[in-house]
Write a protein that holds these residues in place. Structure first.
Motif, short mmCIF file in Angstrom:
data_model
loop_
_atom_site.label_atom_id
_atom_site.label_comp_id
_atom_site.label_asym_id
_atom_site.label_seq_id
_atom_site.Cartn_x
_atom_site.Cartn_y
_atom_site.Cartn_z
N ILE A 30 1.41 -1.11 -0.05
CA ILE A 30 -0.31 0.39 0.07
C ILE A 30 1.57 1.03 0.05
O ILE A 30 0.82 2.20 -0.65
CB ILE A 30 -1.13 -0.39 0.90
CG1 ILE A 30 -1.86 -0.93 0.85
CG2 ILE A 30 -1.66 1.55 1.32
CD1 ILE A 30 -2.96 -1.35 2.17
N GLU A 31 2.10 1.02 0.97
CA GLU A 31 3.11 2.10 1.22
C GLU A 31 4.09 2.56 -0.68
O GLU A 31 3.70 3.62 -0.94
CB GLU A 31 4.27 2.11 2.11
CG GLU A 31 5.27 3.39 1.85
CD GLU A 31 6.40 3.13 3.40
OE1 GLU A 31 6.86 3.51 3.05
OE2 GLU A 31 5.49 2.62 3.84
N ALA A 50 2.66 -2.59 -11.20
CA ALA A 50 4.17 -3.19 -10.31
C ALA A 50 3.14 -3.51 -9.34
O ALA A 50 3.02 -4.23 -8.37
CB ALA A 50 4.89 -2.84 -10.05
N ALA A 51 2.82 -2.68 -8.17
CA ALA A 51 2.78 -2.09 -7.13
C ALA A 51 0.80 -2.69 -7.17
O ALA A 51 0.72 -3.41 -6.40
CB ALA A 51 2.41 -1.39 -6.57
N ARG A 52 0.58 -2.27 -7.84
CA ARG A 52 -1.02 -2.82 -7.76
C ARG A 52 -1.33 -4.17 -8.36
O ARG A 52 -2.33 -4.52 -7.62
CB ARG A 52 -1.72 -1.44 -9.19
CG ARG A 52 -2.10 -0.35 -8.36
CD ARG A 52 -3.17 -0.05 -7.46
NE ARG A 52 -4.22 -0.94 -7.22
CZ ARG A 52 -5.46 -0.76 -7.44
NH1 ARG A 52 -5.99 0.62 -7.11
NH2 ARG A 52 -6.61 -1.32 -7.56
N GLU A 53 -0.15 -5.00 -9.46
CA GLU A 53 -0.33 -6.44 -9.78
C GLU A 53 0.21 -7.11 -8.10
O GLU A 53 0.35 -8.33 -8.04
CB GLU A 53 0.51 -6.29 -10.86
CG GLU A 53 0.23 -7.81 -11.07
CD GLU A 53 0.94 -8.11 -12.46
OE1 GLU A 53 2.13 -9.54 -12.49
OE2 GLU A 53 1.33 -7.92 -13.69
N GLU A 54 1.05 -6.55 -7.97
CA GLU A 54 1.90 -7.70 -6.51
C GLU A 54 0.34 -7.34 -5.10
O GLU A 54 -0.08 -8.10 -4.41
CB GLU A 54 2.64 -6.88 -5.79
CG GLU A 54 3.50 -7.39 -4.13
CD GLU A 54 4.66 -6.82 -3.97
OE1 GLU A 54 4.96 -7.01 -2.98
OE2 GLU A 54 5.20 -5.47 -4.37
N GLN A 55 -0.31 -5.76 -4.96
CA GLN A 55 -1.06 -6.31 -4.05
C GLN A 55 -2.20 -6.92 -4.81
O GLN A 55 -2.93 -7.93 -3.80
CB GLN A 55 -1.83 -4.47 -4.40
CG GLN A 55 -2.94 -4.65 -3.17
CD GLN A 55 -3.68 -3.21 -3.58
OE1 GLN A 55 -3.53 -2.57 -4.41
NE2 GLN A 55 -4.31 -2.61 -2.44
N SER A 56 -2.83 -7.33 -5.85
CA SER A 56 -3.74 -7.80 -6.16
C SER A 56 -3.93 -9.70 -5.88
O SER A 56 -4.53 -9.96 -5.54
CB SER A 56 -4.11 -7.83 -7.61
OG SER A 56 -4.96 -8.94 -7.93
N PHE A 57 -2.40 -10.28 -6.02
CA PHE A 57 -1.22 -11.76 -5.27
C PHE A 57 -1.69 -10.89 -3.81
O PHE A 57 -1.92 -12.46 -3.51
CB PHE A 57 -0.73 -11.69 -6.14
CG PHE A 57 0.46 -12.54 -5.63
CD1 PHE A 57 0.49 -13.73 -6.21
CD2 PHE A 57 1.43 -12.50 -5.04
CE1 PHE A 57 1.21 -14.85 -6.14
CE2 PHE A 57 2.18 -13.96 -4.24
CZ PHE A 57 1.50 -14.61 -4.95
N ILE A 58 -1.32 -10.95 -3.32
CA ILE A 58 -1.59 -10.67 -2.27
C ILE A 58 -2.51 -10.91 -1.52
O ILE A 58 -2.92 -10.92 -0.76
CB ILE A 58 -0.34 -9.03 -0.95
CG1 ILE A 58 0.83 -9.36 -1.23
CG2 ILE A 58 -1.07 -9.68 -0.10
CD1 ILE A 58 1.24 -7.93 -0.92
#
Length: 158
Positions: A30-31, A50-58
């Motif tokens: 989120i940060e 990339a951060a949004r994709e990682e957030q979706s994965f998490i």
């Protein structure tokens, strides 16, 4: 709803990983998203995407782990009397007659199985063949490489 067996140790490990996802990884990503937003145009912002994709994965992993725990029937094998029979959760030592060596496996739930750690799923062919057998029994197990003959040396509730 159908419950799935899980060892107490497996449930604790899943809870720890779920806590890490919620308390450490989710806030970190989120940060990262907030930092990437500050860089401007979101359409061409690779860090943001990339951060949004990682957030979706998490978030997907969190949902998966919560569902696993909600549908788990946690079994503490140490509370079940040791009858010498192979049941869910036990650690069984076998003598592989074909290769003339000992192997040790723990019979665990599907989501805990890890052959590298000698943890076999309760629905695996080897585990299914062993369930209900006792110390000194011989078991022939059909494997893709052919039939294997095992002798049960010990059954431990650890």
């Amino acid at each position: 709803m159908k419950k799935f067996p899980m060892t107490k140790v497996g449930a604790e490990a899943l809870r720890r990983e779920l806590d890490d996802l919620k308390q450490v990884q989710r806030p970190r990503v989120i940060e990262s998203i907030a930092t990437a937003r500050e860089h401007g145009d979101l359409k061409e912002n690779a860090e943001y995407h990339a951060a949004r994709e990682e957030q979706s994965f998490i978030e997907g992993r969190i949902a998966d782990y919560e569902a696993r725990l909600a549908n788990a029937q946690v079994i503490d094998i140490t509370e079940i009397p040791n009858t010498g029979k192979v049941i869910f959760g036990v650690t069984v030592t076998l003598f592989d007659v074909n290769e003339d060596k000992e192997v040790t496996y723990q019979i665990v739930g599907e989501h805990e199985a890890d052959v590298k750690q000698n943890k076999l799923s309760v629905v695996s062919p080897i585990a299914r063949a062993l369930i209900g057998k006792s110390v000194d029994d011989e078991v022939t197990i059909q494997t893709p490489g052919g039939n294997r003959l095992y002798e049960i040396i010990s059954v431990e509730h650890i």
